[in-house]
Design a protein around this motif. Structure first.
Motif: not given
Lengths: 285, 285
Positions: A66-68, A87-89, A98, A101, A103-106, A108-109
């Motif tokens: 996870t990012y954490d 790692t990537f859902y 992603l 799209e 995708d901002a979550v991807l 940033a990771k």
């Protein structure tokens, strides 16, 4: 002139030291050599991000990158992350959809991975295939169930008689789970358990529940119209059956702690540590 | 002679009354005529068990035709069960694999269905396809969110500012959910919600979370290495995002209550009632 020569020698020595450091690729080759099972052609145990030729500064094993987890690994100076889950859902870690799209979550990771020169490698199939299964062994240790194990089967246990509710509470406390769920009658008295962590799928999960020597299935996760409905029906029909659902991460996590201990035996050059993945769920009150 | 004639006439009248009774097949044909969308060639909305030509004594709509629901329906005199989710533990209700395994849970359910002459029909695709979506409408009513709905979109809402934890507790209490889970920071303040009940899958779930006008996704269920990891990462990256996970059954159930009310308008001959499916989960303490 002599100072220049000394500087040159010093730099060469530094470069030599760096070359001596194991690369991510070399560390993984040692895993492949030591795991004790033939390496499969088709496997999800591959590099997911970063440059495999990066010199390793520290290795973090974890349940799910996870990012954490990545933030904590980078802060600890670990740049090779060995993760049991994606790692990537997605099971295949495909990022194309992603990315399309934006995708901002991807993004940033991926940016965090690039900025910190992290290398991520998945260790799923072969850690399970190992004899005994590395995840199963870790979970049995974490649960303290070695003494209850049926000879020759690391999925079946006979424990002192207790209720499903009591057993669920004990597991919850021992593994530090916030959101542990039960299907069936919490007051059902049980001694015979199967432990099927992660997501083995409905066929595997029901095969444990079909057995006369299984009263409660201690599991990771399952779909609500498959294993969960089946478990609820078994209980409603008056069968002596229940599900104790730990959640995917707490149900397998300890197996990656064991993985860190095992890695230390053949990657002695760098620090190897287990970074626990946080349980994602909070129970609403 | 006259007595025999009277008896004959009486029996003929009885038979006539029975023939006047709507059959399961006829009831479903009325649904197909009234649903307001073209019937798809490929659909899971088909008979799953029983004889479609059975005369209907009562109709029970439900979220999931669990064994418990069937027992309660039969006790109430209902023999046509209209279920939103599967009966036999899989999206296509295929029983071949379970039958090959002589699965006792399946066999007992099938035996109960046969003994009580139940007919089971699934109403999933077309109840969702209806405009507005029959499940969505029922859930908005049950949540009391009509007044918060964004014009022209039955998935988006703007509510008075609250925290994720507070909102989760309110939903838990309002819908009577035992095991409701949150991903993200319970103290996050939110006003902008998306409601995506059931299991729309990771692409649909992330598309809601990608929007700037969605801070919390109120959802049914999702896989832990897909939507759950994505939601946890979004929160860990400091985005203003959270997941409120109701569980599949409580997240769609009210839509099948609405279905019962709707059926009454064009199947007046028989009793129609909604039988709530019990939430399968207990939270461990």
């Amino acid at each position: 002139m002599i100072r220049a020569l000394i500087l040159t020698l010093f730099c060469a020595a530094l470069a030599g030291a760096q070359n001596d450091r194991v690369t991510a690729r070399q560390a993984i080759e040692r895993i492949q050599k030591n795991v004790g099972v033939a390496w499969r052609g088709q496997t999800v145990d591959t590099f997911k991000a970063g440059d495999p030729d990066t010199a390793v500064t520290g290795i973090a094993t974890t349940m799910m990158a996870t990012y954490d987890v990545l933030v904590r690994a980078a802060a600890a100076g670990d740049n090779l992350i060995i993760t049991h889950e994606p790692t990537f859902y997605g099971h295949l870690d495909e990022t194309a959809a992603l990315e399309k799209e934006n995708d901002a979550v991807l993004a940033a990771k991926q940016q965090f991975i690039a900025q910190h020169h992290l290398v991520i490698w998945r260790f799923h199939d072969h850690w399970h295939m190992r004899t005994p299964d590395g995840i199963q062994t870790g979970m049995i240790r974490a649960l303290g169930w070695e003494k209850f194990q049926k000879p020759g089967n690391d999925h079946l246990f006979v424990i002192p008689e207790t209720t499903v509710g009591q057993l669920a509470s004990e597991i919850k406390q021992r593994l530090g789970i916030r959101a542990l769920r039960v299907v069936g009658d919490p007051s059902l008295r049980v001694t015979k358990l199967a432990l099927a962590p992660g997501y083995p799928g409905f066929p595997a999960e029901r095969h444990w529940l079909q057995r006369d020597d299984v009263e409660a299935l201690v599991m990771g996760e399952g779909l609500e119209w498959e294993t969960i409905e089946y478990g609820a029906d078994a209980a409603a029909e008056g069968r002596h059956k229940a599900l104790i659902i730990l959640g995917h991460i707490p149900s397998e996590q300890a197996g990656m702690d064991d993985c860190a201990q095992w890695l230390k035996t053949f990657v002695p050059e760098v620090k190897v540590e287990f970074i626990p993945t946080k349980e994602p769920f909070w129970p609403a009150q």
